[in-house]
Design a protein around this motif. Structure first.
Motif, mmCIF file in Angstrom:
data_model
loop_
_atom_site.group_PDB
_atom_site.id
_atom_site.type_symbol
_atom_site.label_atom_id
_atom_site.label_comp_id
_atom_site.label_asym_id
_atom_site.label_seq_id
_atom_site.Cartn_x
_atom_site.Cartn_y
_atom_site.Cartn_z
ATOM 1 N N GLU A 251 -28.600 -12.215 16.826
ATOM 2 C CA GLU A 251 -29.596 -12.376 15.760
ATOM 3 C C GLU A 251 -30.187 -11.023 15.363
ATOM 4 N N ARG A 252 -30.427 -10.872 14.054
ATOM 5 C CA ARG A 252 -31.002 -9.622 13.555
ATOM 6 C C ARG A 252 -31.571 -9.837 12.151
ATOM 7 N N ASP A 253 -32.628 -9.125 11.835
ATOM 8 C CA ASP A 253 -33.211 -9.145 10.496
ATOM 9 C C ASP A 253 -32.536 -8.052 9.673
ATOM 10 N N PHE A 254 -31.906 -8.416 8.550
ATOM 11 C CA PHE A 254 -31.174 -7.445 7.738
ATOM 12 C C PHE A 254 -31.934 -7.030 6.468
ATOM 13 N N LYS A 255 -33.186 -7.356 6.389
ATOM 14 C CA LYS A 255 -33.955 -7.012 5.199
ATOM 15 C C LYS A 255 -33.984 -5.498 4.993
ATOM 16 N N GLY A 256 -33.538 -5.074 3.799
ATOM 17 C CA GLY A 256 -33.565 -3.657 3.449
ATOM 18 C C GLY A 256 -32.369 -2.849 3.909
ATOM 19 N N VAL A 257 -31.440 -3.465 4.641
ATOM 20 C CA VAL A 257 -30.238 -2.766 5.103
ATOM 21 C C VAL A 257 -29.273 -2.614 3.930
ATOM 22 N N ARG A 258 -28.654 -1.456 3.810
ATOM 23 C CA ARG A 258 -27.779 -1.174 2.667
ATOM 24 C C ARG A 258 -26.319 -1.437 3.025
ATOM 25 N N ILE A 259 -25.621 -2.133 2.129
ATOM 26 C CA ILE A 259 -24.203 -2.409 2.290
ATOM 27 C C ILE A 259 -23.476 -2.077 0.999
ATOM 28 N N ALA A 260 -22.365 -1.381 1.119
ATOM 29 C CA ALA A 260 -21.529 -1.070 -0.042
ATOM 30 C C ALA A 260 -20.531 -2.205 -0.235
ATOM 31 N N TRP A 261 -20.349 -2.622 -1.481
ATOM 32 C CA TRP A 261 -19.436 -3.721 -1.796
ATOM 33 C C TRP A 261 -18.299 -3.170 -2.651
ATOM 34 N N SER A 262 -17.068 -3.378 -2.189
ATOM 35 C CA SER A 262 -15.914 -2.877 -2.930
ATOM 36 C C SER A 262 -14.946 -4.015 -3.237
ATOM 37 N N LYS A 263 -14.686 -4.220 -4.494
ATOM 38 C CA LYS A 263 -13.768 -5.279 -4.932
ATOM 39 C C LYS A 263 -12.323 -4.897 -4.675
ATOM 40 N N ASP A 264 -11.979 -3.608 -4.890
ATOM 41 C CA ASP A 264 -10.567 -3.212 -4.806
ATOM 42 C C ASP A 264 -10.380 -1.740 -4.429
ATOM 43 N N LEU A 265 -11.362 -1.137 -3.794
ATOM 44 C CA LEU A 265 -11.302 0.275 -3.392
ATOM 45 C C LEU A 265 -10.905 1.192 -4.543
ATOM 46 N N GLY A 266 -11.537 0.969 -5.681
ATOM 47 C CA GLY A 266 -11.332 1.890 -6.795
ATOM 48 C C GLY A 266 -10.100 1.618 -7.624
ATOM 49 N N GLY A 267 -9.682 0.364 -7.721
ATOM 50 C CA GLY A 267 -8.580 0.020 -8.626
ATOM 51 C C GLY A 267 -7.259 -0.250 -7.968
ATOM 52 N N ARG A 268 -7.237 -0.471 -6.665
ATOM 53 C CA ARG A 268 -5.970 -0.824 -6.009
ATOM 54 C C ARG A 268 -5.582 -2.252 -6.399
ATOM 55 N N PRO A 269 -4.271 -2.569 -6.330
ATOM 56 C CA PRO A 269 -3.826 -3.893 -6.780
ATOM 57 C C PRO A 269 -4.302 -5.013 -5.857
ATOM 58 N N ILE A 270 -4.831 -6.069 -6.460
ATOM 59 C CA ILE A 270 -5.300 -7.213 -5.680
ATOM 60 C C ILE A 270 -5.142 -8.484 -6.510
ATOM 61 N N ASP A 271 -4.723 -9.547 -5.869
ATOM 62 C CA ASP A 271 -4.515 -10.825 -6.525
ATOM 63 C C ASP A 271 -5.836 -11.354 -7.074
ATOM 64 N N ALA A 272 -5.793 -11.888 -8.281
ATOM 65 C CA ALA A 272 -7.014 -12.324 -8.956
ATOM 66 C C ALA A 272 -7.700 -13.475 -8.224
ATOM 67 N N GLU A 273 -6.930 -14.422 -7.696
ATOM 68 C CA GLU A 273 -7.523 -15.558 -7.001
ATOM 69 C C GLU A 273 -8.140 -15.122 -5.679
ATOM 70 N N ASN A 274 -7.470 -14.219 -4.995
ATOM 71 C CA ASN A 274 -8.005 -13.654 -3.750
ATOM 72 C C ASN A 274 -9.346 -12.972 -4.035
#
Length: 467
Positions: A251-274
């Protein structure tokens, strides 16, 4: 009973509500019922497992100390040596190989009370994320048996998803603890290099491959890691920190913790449904109080680094096999080993130089963010008849490894990473989300994964093959 968590099963045994023998028998019955449909467990140690279970029960009743995995059945990946139990590495070359000693990871889980119920299937020498080999055949995805379960810890992931084992060992070079976890809707963590020491390896200083645990829940994985991890002086990279904390509260409180979100690491190929499935989970981290930003480190050099270092490792592992048994090696293993033998010293040195610069950049990135989230795979589970996908959203991969970019890019970094269940495609196939932590921060990673799991509960959905 077989789908209860590892901690729940361990408590039932400790409280005397069930016998370890009963638990092992329940899993053996499940294997007999389900395994013919998926081919996840390939070598059984039923007689030995029942004997160990009876001994465990007698020891408990005599008041002997019980380890955290006491009486729990565990599936061991067929790349990892098990004393007295066939270990083939998925290769005809080792089709009759019975080791005289256990791998360190097996030794440690057995010392903690786990009972080896059998061996889980793997690709030949763990090469490629599609679990098939000439010794045992293919392991099928329990959510759709016409699809692959990934690999190379594919048998382990399927055995967990179908209730054939409580916990499982695996290993990861380019994603082998993460890809199959994603596609069987279970959890797999790739620990930091040295967290689970590599003993007996020809490349003791290499950080590309590591052993680790798989489980149905984050807590099951953390419980295993608490006994798998820990210093061993025979490993030059072994980390000395105590691992017991992983068995405690996540258990941990994550309020204010920063997370980077990457859909495709800058344009690498990835299936649309995935991508649709993973993107739908972005809000969960915001709901947990994290500050979520679209961002990613520059990992453009990881392709070259990974291909060179993987080929280098395959050259040393398979030089003798190429010389003595070339006809018994699958094409991709031969190709990868031959690539390594063709490389020059400067090729390897340049890859190490690139990796050093990459580490320096990552330290700056993870000073800003505590975590990175990205997909586990570039495609959903593909046909069991394909060795690897031939198309990723219109892009044709050049090698059998290219489609595995979401995982191997992270392997190169040396950062701890894990796959957690993140939903299903429109066809009902599992998709995983990959979480990456700061250097050597497995605890933070497990805490975040546990919080995500608690909000989503995707792990509770069972595959149709179990009925």
């Amino acid at each position: 009973m077989v789908f209860k968590s590892a901690r729940e099963q361990a408590k039932l045994i400790a409280d005397g509500e069930i016998l370890s023998e009963e638990l092992v028998n329940a899993h053996l019955d499940q294997i007999e019922r389900v395994n013919p449909a998926v081919n996840a467990m390939v070598t059984m140690g039923a007689e030995s497992a029942l004997k160990q279970a009876c001994e465990a029960d007698m020891a408990r009743m005599a008041g002997e100390e019980m380890g955290p995995l006491y009486g729990l059945p565990i599936a061991v990946k067929d790349l990892q040596n098990t004393k007295g139990i066939l270990t083939t590495h998925g290769s005809p070359i080792y089709a009759e190989n019975i080791p005289t000693s256990d791998a360190l990871i097996v030794e440690r889980v057995k010392k903690a009370g786990a009972i080896v119920i059998g061996k889980s299937n793997t690709p030949e020498f763990g090469a490629g994320s599609q679990t098939f080999n000439a010794v045992f055949g293919s392991t099928k995805n329990p959510y759709d048996v016409s699809k692959t379960c990934g690999g190379s810890s594919g048998g382990a992931g399927v055995a967990l998803a179908t209730g054939m084992t409580t916990i499982a060992t695996g290993s990861d070079l380019g994603g082998s603890l993460r890809n199959p976890a994603a596609w069987s809707n279970v959890v797999g963590i790739r620990p930091s290099p040295g967290r689970v020491p590599a003993v007996g390896s020809d490349l003791g200083w290499s950080t590309l491959s590591t052993d680790g645990p798989m489980g149905r829940t984050v807590d099951d994985v953390a419980l295993q890691l608490s006994v798998m991890a820990g210093d061993d002086p025979r490993s030059p990279l072994s980390l000395r920190e105590s691992a017991t904390g992983y068995a405690g509260s996540l258990e941990r409180d994550f309020k204010g913790v920063r997370i980077a979100w990457s859909k495709d690491l800058g344009g690498r190929p990835i299936d649309a449904e995935n991508s649709r499935v993973t993107e739908a989970q972005k809000h969960v981290f915001e709901d947990l109080g994290l500050i979520v930003e679209d961002d990613e480190p520059d990992l453009s050099s990881t392709d070259e680094i990974f291909q060179v270092l993987r080929a280098y490792s395959f050259a040393i592992k398979h030089e003798g096999h190429l010389r003595d048994h070339p006809e018994l090696l699958k094409e991709t293993v031969r190709w990868n080993a031959e690539q390594g033998l063709k490389q020059s010293a400067i090729d390897v040195a340049h890859a190490e130089e690139l990796r050093t610069r990459l580490w320096e950049q990552l330290l700056l990135f993870f000073d800003k963010y505590e975590f990175l989230a990205l997909p586990v795979t570039s495609v959903p589970p593909f046909s069991i008849d394909l060795e690897y996908p031939t198309d990723i959203n219109g892009v044709e991969p050049e090698t059998y490894l290219d489609w595995m970019w979401p995982c191997y890019t992270i392997s190169v970094t040396g950062l701890p990473a894990m796959s957690v269940p993140a939903g299903f495609t429109k066809d009902g196939l599992p998709v995983g989300l990959q979480l990456v932590g700061r250097p050597r921060d497995e605890m933070g990673l497990l805490q975040l994964a546990s919080a995500f799991e608690g909000e989503t509960n995707f792990y509770k959905q069972r595959p149709g093959v179990v009925g």
